[in-house]
Motif scaffolding. Structure first.
Motif, short mmCIF file in Angstrom:
data_model
loop_
_atom_site.label_atom_id
_atom_site.label_comp_id
_atom_site.label_asym_id
_atom_site.label_seq_id
_atom_site.Cartn_x
_atom_site.Cartn_y
_atom_site.Cartn_z
N ALA A 222 7.92 7.65 -8.63
CA ALA A 222 8.26 6.25 -8.34
C ALA A 222 9.07 6.10 -7.06
N ARG A 223 9.66 7.21 -6.59
CA ARG A 223 10.47 7.10 -5.36
C ARG A 223 9.64 7.27 -4.10
N LEU A 224 8.34 7.43 -4.29
CA LEU A 224 7.46 7.62 -3.13
C LEU A 224 6.32 6.61 -3.16
N GLU A 225 5.86 6.25 -1.97
CA GLU A 225 4.63 5.48 -1.85
C GLU A 225 3.62 6.46 -1.28
N GLN A 226 2.49 6.65 -1.96
CA GLN A 226 1.63 7.75 -1.53
C GLN A 226 0.19 7.35 -1.31
#
Ligand SMILES: NC(=O)c1ccc[n+]([C@@H]2O[C@H](COP(=O)([O-])OP(=O)(O)OC[C@H]3O[C@@H](n4cnc5c(N)ncnc54)[C@H](O)[C@@H]3O)[C@@H](O)[C@H]2O)c1
Length: 453
Positions: free
Chosen positions: A155-159
């Motif tokens: 959730a801490r990344l946009e991938q």
């Protein structure tokens, strides 16, 4: 051949994200290192983790060595050491087919080794469905698949998954991914999320703004034009000498900055009116007026001719007032604008041993004019500030009268050197940006401490 496609993606990524510090975990070929090395800024660094120097022989070239830092040993131990040193990275490359990639990844995320907005690039994943099917049953394929799942669930990344060769996942770190009871409050807070959702550095950007710089053909004005342009503004370079203005406008153009050159003597009302009208016709508005043109003449006060006094005041104060008034009228009608005048440390102290009564007095006038306009116009959206440089190494001080004084000045400057035009560039961007909207009538002194001694 296959590796080179991934390398191309990595290289493009570095070009777009412009990281200063990169961490490469084992599995990176020296080919891609060479490509990344060229793209790093001079003070950038790549930390490369390798188990041994077997396949990776460090290059002996000293410039290369300065940017590439090798860490040899067990990856997990190296990472722990880097965490203990408080190291942070803008970009991390992980090869998912190496041993324990998930452990490395977890350590990197939990210890804040990846900066906010930093990017993780995971190579050789099973993002490429077709290719991954071939290997899904062997250990390498299994680890890669697991790693893909972990990152995609993060959730801490946009991938995003790119099906290049074996697959690459590019993931950017974001502040808060989903709203919970705990995060609701801070998400609405301007300090946490940034004013209007923009980080403090983004608030310094001048994208889409229209600026002009007088005396932009050389010295401080040229540096101001570059700085404002680099921050995103369109620039009208104004100078008494058209060729100089054109040369700077061309420099800006080749850097991808929208620019135009204009000739004007700012001490003449009709010239000032003409350039302001032309900018309005071309670009429709003026957001940033950088009134920088000025001259310096030297004589003992008892010998100062009225001609010298008038000439100095006509450019340094009368001309600057004409510019402030013409640009100010436009800005008042827009309800927004930033005026930045170039004053001088000579507005505060009496620089010596040179004799320059008219100059000093005119620059003190610039400060008072700035304070007056700054307070008169701020409630209608127009901020007026000035910058007071100390002694700056420009053609202005390379006259027969001033050049021999350099040694003497150096002993008067706590910083031990003259200012370079680049020392002033961030200040003009700050004063031109929305980040300084509460600042008006200010005289920002940048003099290496000289006025304090
Ligand atoms: N160099 C310093 O040490 C120093 C220190 C403090 C303040 N300043 C101030 O900074 C400003 C820029 O100084 P610089 O060192 O870059 O000077 P500079 O002489 O190197 O450049 C000044 C530019 O202004 C142009 N110019 C001069 N008169 C003009 C006019 N009437 N209309 C339009 N353009 C004109 C010139 O053609 C030149 O390109 C000046 O206001 C100066 O007083 C300079």
């Amino acid at each position: 051949m296959e590796q080179s496609k991934v390398n191309q993606v990595c290289k493009m990524l570095v070009q777009l994200a412009r990281p200063k510090n990169i961490l490469q975990l084992p599995g990176t070929s020296s080919d891609s290192l060479n490509a990344l090395y060229d793209l790093l800024p001079e003070d950038g660094q790549i930390v490369v983790c390798v188990s041994s120097f077997g396949q990776h022989s460090p290059c002996k070239d000293s410039a290369w060595e300065k940017k590439i830092h090798w860490e040899v040993g067990v990856t997990e131990e190296i990472l722990k050491k880097l965490v203990a040193r408080g190291q942070q990275y803008d970009m991390v490359f992980i090869d998912a087919t190496e041993k324990n990639p998930i452990n490395y990844y977890n350590l990197i995320m939990s210890s804040n080794m990846l900066r906010m907005n930093g990017v993780i690039c995971v190579q050789n994943l099973s993002a490429n469905e077709t290719r991954s099917q071939e290997h899904i049953n062997d250990e390498m394929g299994f680890t890669a698949k697991k790693m893909t799942d972990v990152i995609n669930a993060e959730a801490r990344l946009e991938q995003v998954d790119l099906p290049v060769d074996w697959g690459v996942i590019i993931a950017k770190r974001i502040p808060v991914s989903h709203v919970t009871e705990t995060t609701k409050g801070i998400l609405a807070d301007n300090v946490f999320r940034g004013l209007k959702g923009r980080s403090v550095l983004d608030r310094l950007r001048l994208d889409g703004k229209v600026a002009y710089v007088t005396g932009g053909g050389q010295g401080i004005g040229r540096a101001f034009a570059h700085a404002l342009g680099e921050a995103g503004a369109k620039i009208a370079v104004i100078d008494m000498v058209l060729e100089k203005a054109e040369a700077v406008a061309h420099e800006l153009h080749i850097k991808g900055i929208k620019s135009v050159a204009m000739a004007a003597d700012i001490s003449k009302e009709e010239d000032v009116k003409r350039v302001v009208d032309t900018i309005l016709v071309n670009w429709g508005r003026i957001d940033i007026a950088c009134n920088n043109a000025g001259i310096n003449m030297n004589s003992a006060s008892e010998e100062t001719a009225l001609e010298e006094w008038d000439k100095t005041f006509n450019v340094n104060l009368r001309g600057l007032f004409l510019c402030c008034q013409a640009a100010g009228r436009v800005m008042l009608s827009q309800g927004y604008g930033k005026i930045i005048n170039t004053a001088s440390m000579a507005s505060l102290i009496v620089p010596h041993p040179q004799k320059q009564l008219a100059y000093n007095t005119s620059k003190a006038g610039v400060v008072k004019l700035t304070q007056t306009l700054g307070t008169e116009w701020i409630d209608r959206g127009v901020r007026v500030n000035c910058i007071s440089p100390g002694i700056v190494d420009t053609p202005l001080i390379h006259t027969d009268a001033l050049k021999p004084l350099v040694e003497c000045w150096l002993s008067q400057i706590p910083a031990g050197r003259l200012a370079e035009v680049t020392d002033l560039q961030a200040a003009v961007v700050y004063l031109a940006s929305e980040a300084s909207d509460y600042m008006t009538g200010h005289n920002l002194v940048i003099d290496g401490g000289q006025s304090l001694w």
